[in-house]
Design an enzyme around this catalytic site. Structure first.
Site: not given
Length: 335
Positions: A275, A269-270, A203
C-alpha cells in the site's frame, strides 16, 4: 486506514495506528453488559478502564486498555484511541463566542494564557475502537523502547521473511475493501486492472473535514506483493499508475496538487499487503521519519536503474522492544 502487525489499515501509526483504525469506526453506545454485534454501536459507556497504554502530547491522543463484559459475564479486552480532532476554521469564531468557561492562567505584559472550556458540540473526540483486542494489540500501543535494525537482503531471506510467513496477520479488511464488501462508499478512485490496478481510500486518521492533514491510502489489487522487498521492475507500471492516477484523483476531488503531497511506502509496513500513503506535505504524519518512509518517486527511479534494487540493498527500520521480529534479529546476532 490503517494498518496488520505494525502498524490502519489503518493505516496508518502513534503513528500508525493503522490496524486499529482499520478495525472499527466506533460510536458511543449502549448500556452495561451489552455485547456489540456486527454493525452495532460499541458500548462505550460500559467500558471499564484497565490502564493508560500511552499518551501523546504531539498527537493529542490517548491509547487506553479497557474491558467490556459480555452477556454471559466474560470480560473482553478493547483498545480505545482517543484523539482531539483538528480545529475547523469555520467553527473557531463559534468556539470563542460559545465557550462555557474561561480561566486566566497567567498574564505578563502583552502575553496571557487561558484555559478555555468549549461547549459539547465543539469538543469532539475521535474514538477508534479495536474490539475484541488481543495481547498483540495491547503491546502495539504500549510505550516501549525502540531499536534500529539494518536489514540486508540475506537478513530478509533468513530472518524477516520466515517470520512473516510464520505469522497469521489478518488482512481480510483489505480484501473486503478491494471486493467492495466494506467501505465501498469511501473509495476515491479505483483502477480495476488485476495486475496494475489499485483502490484509493481515505485513511481513518483523516476525518475529511479539513485538508491540512489529508491522508489517503492506495491498496493494490494484486495479492502477491507484501512489501517494498518484493518490488522489481515488473511492478513499475503498477507503481507509476498509483503515482499518476493517485495525484490526479486527489487534485480532482480535493483540489490539492501533487506538489503538495507526500507519497510514500513504509518499511517495515504495518500490514503485509503493498500500500502507498498519500499525505498533505505540510502535515507531520506518523511514520514519515527517515528510517521508515520511502518516497514512491524514489522507489520508481531505483527500480528503473536496477530491476532488483530492493533485493540487493540493505534497508533500515525501527522495531519496538516487545516485537517478536526484534527477538529474531537478536537471536541471529544482528542486533
Amino acid at each position: 486506514m490503517a494498518e496488520g502487525p505494525e502498524p490502519k489499515r489503518r493505516r496508518t501509526e502513534a503513528g500508525a495506528e493503522a490496524e486499529a483504525e482499520a478495525g472499527a469506526k466506533a460510536e458511543a453506545g449502549a448500556g452495561a453488559g451489552a455485547e456489540p454485534g456486527p454493525g452495532a454501536p460499541f458500548p462505550l459507556s460500559s467500558v471499564r478502564l484497565r490502564r493508560l497504554l500511552r499518551d501523546s502530547a504531539r498527537e493529542k491522543a490517548a491509547f487506553v486498555h479497557g474491558q467490556v463484559t459480555g452477556p454471559s459475564g466474560e470480560d473482553t479486552d478493547a483498545v480505545l484511541i482517543l484523539e482531539k480532532t483538528p480545529f475547523q476554521e469555520e467553527k473557531i469564531e463559534e468556539l470563542l463566542r460559545k465557550h462555557t468557561k474561561l480561566e486566566l492562567q497567567m498574564a505578563n505584559d502583552i502575553y496571557s494564557t487561558y484555559r478555555l472550556y468549549p461547549p459539547p458540540e465543539l469538543s469532539e473526540i475521535k474514538t477508534t475502537v479495536v474490539y475484541p483486542a488481543t495481547e498483540k494489540h495491547l503491546q502495539k500501543y504500549l510505550r516501549q523502547e525502540v531499536h534500529l535494525i539494518r536489514e540486508s537482503w540475506e537478513d530478509y531471506k533468513n530472518i524477516t521473511l520466515p517470520f512473516i510467513q510464520s505469522q497469521s496477520f489478518s488482512i481480510q479488511w483489505v480484501y473486503n475493501i478491494l471486493e467492495k464488501k466494506a467501505e465501498a462508499d469511501r473509495i476515491i478512485h479505483e483502477n480495476q486492472d488485476p495486475s496494475n490496478g489499485f483502490v484509493l481510500v481515505p485513511d481513518f486518521k483523516w476525518n475529511q473535514n479539513q485538508l491540512y492533514d489529508l491522508y489517503l491510502i492506495a491498496l493494490i489489487q494484486r495479492r502477491d506483493v507484501k512489501s517494498l522487498r518484493d518490488l522489481t521492475g515488473e511492478h513499475l507500471p503498477l507503481l507509476k499508475n498509483i503515482l499518476q492516477e493517485g495525484k490526479e484523483a486527489i487534485v480532482k476531488r480535493f483540489g490539492v496538487p501533487g506538489s503538495q503531497l507526500r507519497i510514500y511506502l513504509h518499511y517495515q509496513p504495518s500490514y503485509y499487503h503493498l500500500h502507498v500513503h498519500f499525505t498533505a506535505l505540510g502535515y507531520d504524519a506518523p511514520g514519515t521519519s527517515v528510517e521508515r518512509a520511502h518516497l514512491l518517486a524514489d522507489v520508481i527511479d531505483n527500480l528503473v536503474l536496477d530491476s532488483s534494487y530492493y533485493q540487493k540493498r540493505a534497508l533500515t527500520f525501527a522495531l519496538r522492544a516487545d516485537e517478536p521480529l526484534l527477538k529474531k534479529f537478536q537471536e541471529a546476532g544482528r542486533v
